[in-house]
Write a protein that holds these residues in place. Structure first.
Motif: not given
Length: 203
Positions: A34-35, A39-43, A45-50
């Motif tokens: 869920t986290f 978090y991945g739905n924010t820009r 968050g996506r940048y940091n995860i990628d």
């Protein structure tokens, strides 16, 4: 007293048989998933995860090669079809599959809009290999950008296939080794008390 490996095995078995063990494990997994999704739905968050994905050993290189191949092939196809370069880059940004590369393409599109070439801002982004940006620069200077982009894509497609084949051949023995370690540990933990008891009886 039972040997330490046997006590650990029994304690683990007793824990997993209790109802709250599944609740703890399931809740932890659900919370992490869920986290990551929220978090991945924010820009950012996506940048940091990628960004973390690209730093992963082995798989990071594979993801990078796939993203570069998508970028070059899609951009080549669009420009060859007569789509304007800026419009093509907007489309590519949404299909590249990695936010770090998407940001580099977005920033490069702004630079192209201001009169720069495509290769220079891509090189400044420091996510594309030098070979890619040099080939793009040559393509722009010679008027053969679509051809160069397609050659880059073909090269990275072959690299991806080679890496996938190598990973596939490595995963099987790694899984067998892991299964062997788990099963071997259980067998040793179960037979150690018997061996210890035999030794005591012999003495």
């Amino acid at each position: 007293q039972l040997p330490a490996p046997t006590r650990i095995l029994i304690a683990t078995s007793d824990f997993l048989k209790k109802w709250y063990a599944l609740a703890v494990i399931g809740g932890t997994i659900a919370g992490i998933v869920t986290f990551v999704r929220v978090y991945g739905n924010t820009r950012s968050g996506r940048y940091n995860i990628d960004s973390l994905k690209l730093r992963m050993p082995v798989f990071g290189k594979l993801i990078s090669k796939v993203s570069i191949s998508r970028f070059t092939r899609t951009l080549s196809t669009l420009t060859r079809s007569g789509v304007a370069i800026l419009q093509a880059m907007e489309i590519v940004e949404r299909t590249v599959g990695n936010e770090m590369y998407a940001k580099a393409i977005r920033d490069s599109a702004d630079s192209v809009r201001n009169g720069e070439t495509l290769a220079d801002p891509l090189a400044r982004a420091e996510v594309f290999p030098a070979m890619v940006t040099r080939m793009i620069s040559v393509g722009e200077k010679t008027g053969a950008l679509e051809t160069m982009l397609m050659k880059i894509s073909d090269f990275y497609d072959s690299e991806v296939r080679t890496m996938v084949d190598s990973l596939t051949s490595l995963i099987e023995p790694i899984l067998i080794l892991m299964m062997g370690l788990v099963v071997g540990s259980i067998v040793i933990a179960r037979f150690m008390p018997i061996l210890q008891l035999s030794s005591l009886v012999g003495n």
